[in-house]
Each structure stands twice: as structure tokens, then as C-alpha cells.
Design a protein around this motif. Structure first.
Motif, PDB file in Angstrom:
ATOM      1  N   HIS A 165      51.292  32.907  38.558  1.00  0.00           N
ATOM      2  CA  HIS A 165      51.493  34.325  38.234  1.00  0.00           C
ATOM      3  C   HIS A 165      50.188  34.943  37.724  1.00  0.00           C
ATOM      4  O   HIS A 165      49.802  36.036  38.142  1.00  0.00           O
ATOM      5  N   ILE A 166      49.511  34.224  36.846  1.00  0.00           N
ATOM      6  CA  ILE A 166      48.260  34.741  36.280  1.00  0.00           C
ATOM      7  C   ILE A 166      47.138  34.720  37.309  1.00  0.00           C
ATOM      8  O   ILE A 166      46.448  35.722  37.514  1.00  0.00           O
ATOM      9  N   THR A 167      46.951  33.569  37.982  1.00  0.00           N
ATOM     10  CA  THR A 167      45.785  33.422  38.861  1.00  0.00           C
ATOM     11  C   THR A 167      45.930  34.125  40.205  1.00  0.00           C
ATOM     12  O   THR A 167      44.927  34.440  40.838  1.00  0.00           O
ATOM     13  N   SER A 168      47.162  34.365  40.628  1.00  0.00           N
ATOM     14  CA  SER A 168      47.365  35.038  41.916  1.00  0.00           C
ATOM     15  C   SER A 168      47.894  36.459  41.769  1.00  0.00           C
ATOM     16  O   SER A 168      47.597  37.311  42.601  1.00  0.00           O
ATOM     17  N   GLY A 169      48.672  36.708  40.718  1.00  0.00           N
ATOM     18  CA  GLY A 169      49.315  38.003  40.587  1.00  0.00           C
ATOM     19  C   GLY A 169      48.617  38.992  39.680  1.00  0.00           C
ATOM     20  O   GLY A 169      48.848  40.191  39.782  1.00  0.00           O
ATOM     21  N   ILE A 170      47.777  38.505  38.778  1.00  0.00           N
ATOM     22  CA  ILE A 170      47.115  39.418  37.841  1.00  0.00           C
ATOM     23  C   ILE A 170      45.598  39.396  38.039  1.00  0.00           C
ATOM     24  O   ILE A 170      44.978  40.409  38.347  1.00  0.00           O
ATOM     25  N   GLN A 171      44.994  38.245  37.852  1.00  0.00           N
ATOM     26  CA  GLN A 171      43.537  38.122  37.788  1.00  0.00           C
ATOM     27  C   GLN A 171      42.788  38.630  39.023  1.00  0.00           C
ATOM     28  O   GLN A 171      41.794  39.342  38.866  1.00  0.00           O
ATOM     29  N   PRO A 172      43.220  38.370  40.243  1.00  0.00           N
ATOM     30  CA  PRO A 172      42.426  38.839  41.382  1.00  0.00           C
ATOM     31  C   PRO A 172      42.292  40.358  41.483  1.00  0.00           C
ATOM     32  O   PRO A 172      41.336  40.856  42.064  1.00  0.00           O
ATOM     33  N   LEU A 173      43.226  41.080  40.903  1.00  0.00           N
ATOM     34  CA  LEU A 173      43.209  42.535  41.020  1.00  0.00           C
ATOM     35  C   LEU A 173      42.193  43.205  40.107  1.00  0.00           C
ATOM     36  O   LEU A 173      41.989  44.410  40.184  1.00  0.00           O
ATOM     37  N   GLN A 174      41.518  42.425  39.247  1.00  0.00           N
ATOM     38  CA  GLN A 174      40.431  43.007  38.471  1.00  0.00           C
ATOM     39  C   GLN A 174      39.109  42.297  38.724  1.00  0.00           C
ATOM     40  O   GLN A 174      38.175  42.428  37.943  1.00  0.00           O
ATOM     41  N   ASN A 175      39.028  41.586  39.827  1.00  0.00           N
ATOM     42  CA  ASN A 175      37.747  40.999  40.228  1.00  0.00           C
ATOM     43  C   ASN A 175      36.765  42.118  40.559  1.00  0.00           C
ATOM     44  O   ASN A 175      37.159  43.187  41.035  1.00  0.00           O
ATOM     45  N   LEU A 176      35.490  41.851  40.352  1.00  0.00           N
ATOM     46  CA  LEU A 176      34.467  42.868  40.555  1.00  0.00           C
ATOM     47  C   LEU A 176      34.476  43.425  41.972  1.00  0.00           C
ATOM     48  O   LEU A 176      34.326  44.635  42.165  1.00  0.00           O
ATOM     49  N   ALA A 177      34.683  42.582  42.970  1.00  0.00           N
ATOM     50  CA  ALA A 177      34.698  43.069  44.354  1.00  0.00           C
ATOM     51  C   ALA A 177      35.816  44.087  44.561  1.00  0.00           C
ATOM     52  O   ALA A 177      35.635  45.105  45.247  1.00  0.00           O
ATOM     53  N   VAL A 178      36.971  43.839  43.967  1.00  0.00           N
ATOM     54  CA  VAL A 178      38.094  44.780  44.072  1.00  0.00           C
ATOM     55  C   VAL A 178      37.767  46.068  43.320  1.00  0.00           C
ATOM     56  O   VAL A 178      37.969  47.169  43.835  1.00  0.00           O
ATOM     57  N   LEU A 179      37.250  45.927  42.116  1.00  0.00           N
ATOM     58  CA  LEU A 179      36.944  47.112  41.311  1.00  0.00           C
ATOM     59  C   LEU A 179      35.880  47.983  41.954  1.00  0.00           C
ATOM     60  O   LEU A 179      35.927  49.218  41.846  1.00  0.00           O
ATOM     61  N   LYS A 180      34.926  47.367  42.644  1.00  0.00           N
ATOM     62  CA  LYS A 180      33.912  48.150  43.356  1.00  0.00           C
ATOM     63  C   LYS A 180      34.547  48.979  44.462  1.00  0.00           C
ATOM     64  O   LYS A 180      34.164  50.118  44.694  1.00  0.00           O
ATOM     65  N   LYS A 181      35.524  48.413  45.149  1.00  0.00           N
ATOM     66  CA  LYS A 181      36.233  49.145  46.197  1.00  0.00           C
ATOM     67  C   LYS A 181      37.041  50.300  45.614  1.00  0.00           C
ATOM     68  O   LYS A 181      37.144  51.358  46.220  1.00  0.00           O
ATOM     69  N   VAL A 182      37.617  50.096  44.441  1.00  0.00           N
ATOM     70  CA  VAL A 182      38.406  51.141  43.788  1.00  0.00           C
ATOM     71  C   VAL A 182      37.496  52.285  43.349  1.00  0.00           C
ATOM     72  O   VAL A 182      37.858  53.451  43.453  1.00  0.00           O
ATOM     73  N   GLY A 183      36.286  51.939  42.882  1.00  0.00           N
ATOM     74  CA  GLY A 183      35.327  52.956  42.458  1.00  0.00           C
ATOM     75  C   GLY A 183      35.745  53.622  41.168  1.00  0.00           C
ATOM     76  O   GLY A 183      36.192  52.964  40.226  1.00  0.00           O
ATOM     77  N   ASP A 184      35.620  54.960  41.121  1.00  0.00           N
ATOM     78  CA  ASP A 184      36.046  55.697  39.934  1.00  0.00           C
ATOM     79  C   ASP A 184      37.515  55.386  39.689  1.00  0.00           C
ATOM     80  O   ASP A 184      38.315  55.324  40.611  1.00  0.00           O
ATOM     81  N   GLY A 185      37.854  55.179  38.464  1.00  0.00           N
ATOM     82  CA  GLY A 185      39.232  54.835  38.129  1.00  0.00           C
ATOM     83  C   GLY A 185      39.479  53.344  38.091  1.00  0.00           C
ATOM     84  O   GLY A 185      40.621  52.902  37.962  1.00  0.00           O
ATOM     85  N   SER A 186      38.419  52.539  38.193  1.00  0.00           N
ATOM     86  CA  SER A 186      38.610  51.081  38.206  1.00  0.00           C
ATOM     87  C   SER A 186      39.153  50.561  36.873  1.00  0.00           C
ATOM     88  O   SER A 186      39.927  49.609  36.859  1.00  0.00           O
ATOM     89  N   GLN A 187      38.792  51.202  35.775  1.00  0.00           N
ATOM     90  CA  GLN A 187      39.320  50.803  34.466  1.00  0.00           C
ATOM     91  C   GLN A 187      40.841  50.991  34.442  1.00  0.00           C
ATOM     92  O   GLN A 187      41.576  50.095  34.027  1.00  0.00           O
ATOM     93  N   GLU A 188      41.298  52.136  34.901  1.00  0.00           N
ATOM     94  CA  GLU A 188      42.739  52.413  34.937  1.00  0.00           C
ATOM     95  C   GLU A 188      43.451  51.464  35.902  1.00  0.00           C
ATOM     96  O   GLU A 188      44.572  51.021  35.635  1.00  0.00           O
ATOM     97  N   TRP A 189      42.824  51.157  37.034  1.00  0.00           N
ATOM     98  CA  TRP A 189      43.374  50.212  38.010  1.00  0.00           C
ATOM     99  C   TRP A 189      43.607  48.857  37.341  1.00  0.00           C
ATOM    100  O   TRP A 189      44.690  48.285  37.424  1.00  0.00           O
ATOM    101  N   ALA A 190      42.557  48.349  36.695  1.00  0.00           N
ATOM    102  CA  ALA A 190      42.656  47.044  36.036  1.00  0.00           C
ATOM    103  C   ALA A 190      43.728  47.078  34.947  1.00  0.00           C
ATOM    104  O   ALA A 190      44.550  46.160  34.853  1.00  0.00           O
ATOM    105  N   GLN A 191      43.733  48.119  34.133  1.00  0.00           N
ATOM    106  CA  GLN A 191      44.743  48.239  33.082  1.00  0.00           C
ATOM    107  C   GLN A 191      46.157  48.236  33.667  1.00  0.00           C
ATOM    108  O   GLN A 191      47.053  47.571  33.134  1.00  0.00           O
ATOM    109  N   HIS A 192      46.349  48.968  34.743  1.00  0.00           N
ATOM    110  CA  HIS A 192      47.676  49.049  35.369  1.00  0.00           C
ATOM    111  C   HIS A 192      48.177  47.675  35.800  1.00  0.00           C
ATOM    112  O   HIS A 192      49.307  47.280  35.492  1.00  0.00           O
TER     113      HIS A 192
END
Length: 190
Positions: free
Chosen positions: A80-107
Motif C-alpha cells: 500500500h505504501i510503496t505502490s499506492g502512496i510513495q510513487p505519486l510523489q516521486n520527482l519525475a511525477v512531480l515534474k510532470k505535474v508542474g505547478d501544483g505539485s505540492q498540492e498533488w503530493a499532499q492529496h
């Protein structure tokens, strides 16, 4: 004649959750290792399979419960942690999200922690699965650090917070902390 075990070489990045989990496992098992800092953003990462390998080749202390039901719960929490939570705040993902990446990770951390808090109601003792440190705990601590990094309010997660505080008192979790790694920038060192 038993074959000699080779001193492992861990390729990692100080802030990598994946590498941190492996460092904790190595510290808990008392395994001396060499460390080669690399930029995991460019060079790839570690997998939870390394911890399973360590468990199979060096079973003491155990990181998986002996009871099959508890072992399954431990793996469920870890996944749950390693597949369902952690990958969604990896730097590569956050770079794709761009502005709003903090809110994305928090969500996604919040959504994952809501489910995790409920899971832990059925499994937790002193730690994630009972009163012994397990693979699930190795996954929890780096994820809580990520939550802190992304300024997630931890008040709604008292079980997660309590377990994390207990784990951070253990030497293996302290020595493996990102702030104590050779590639940690000086301004982030403990």
C-alpha cells in the motif's frame, strides 16, 4: 561448506524512500555494507524485492512475521505504501505535474494515509504489525518523512504518528535517516 556472504554495495540517493527502506533493513540485520551515492533520478532505483532477498538470505532478525496471516498483512501494508502512496510523489511525477505539485503530493499522501490509518487499526501493536519491527515499518517511516516534507497535516493519523515516533527512537532508523548519509547536502545534515 557454506558460501561466504559478500559485503553488499548499496547504490542510493540520500532522500530516496526506497533506498532508506533498504538502509533500515541492513541496519536492523546488522549487515555492514558499502554505499555508492548515485542520482536515482537519472540512474534508476531500488526495489522492495531487496528487502525480501535480505529476509531470505539473512533471516535474523525477521522482518516478516512468522504467522502467515500477519505476514500477508505486513506485505499488504508495505505494498500500500510503496505502490499506492510513495510513487505519486516521486520527482519525475512531480515534474510532470508542474505547478501544483505540492498540492498533488499532499492529496495522494492524505488519501493513502486515510486508508493506511484504517488498516493499522486491525494490525498495529507497538509497530505496524504487532510489537516487532517488520517490513511494513521500513516502508512507513520514509513515507511519514515525505508527508512532513510536503507539509501534510498528521493530526488525522494518530496511529501512523505514534508508530513513526516509536520507530524513530530505534538506532537502525536513526542511522539510516537521510540527514546522516554521505551524499546529504551539508544544509540538510543532522
Amino acid at each position: 561448506m557454506a558460501s561466504a556472504l559478500v559485503k553488499p554495495l548499496l547504490f542510493g540517493y540520500f532522500r530516496s524512500s526506497c533506498t532508506w527502506r533498504v538502509r533500515i533493513a541492513l541496519a536492523l540485520k546488522g549487515i555492514q555494507y558499502d554505499q555508492q551515492p548515485i542520482n536515482l533520478i537519472k540512474d534508476g532505483g531500488q526495489q522492495l524485492a531487496i528487502i525480501e532477498y535480505l529476509e531470505e538470505t539473512r533471516p535474523s532478525p525477521a522482518l516478516l512475521p512468522r504467522d502467515p496471516v500477519q505476514r500477508a498483512r505486513c506485505r499488504m501494508i508495505s505494498d500500500h505504501i510503496t505502490s499506492g502512496i510513495q510513487p505519486l510523489q516521486n520527482l519525475a511525477v512531480l515534474k510532470k505535474v508542474g505547478d501544483g505539485s505540492q498540492e498533488w503530493a499532499q492529496h495522494f499522501i492524505t488519501r493513502g494515509f486515510q486508508a493506511l490509518e484504517q488498516l493499522l487499526q486491525d494490525t498495529a501493536g507497538r509497530y505496524c504489525v504487532g510489537d516487532e519491527v517488520t517490513m511494513a515499518d521500513l516502508c512507513l517511516v520514509p513515507q511519514v518523512a515525505n508527508a512532513d516534507r510536503f507539509k501534510v497535516d498528521m493530526a488525522p493519523y494518530p496511529t501512523i504518528s505514534r508508530i513513526n515516533q516509536s520507530l524513530m527512537k530505534l538506532e537502525a532508523f536513526q542511522v539510516s535517516h537521510p540527514s546522516r548519509q554521505p551524499d546529504t547536502p551539508p544544509e540538510l545534515r543532522a
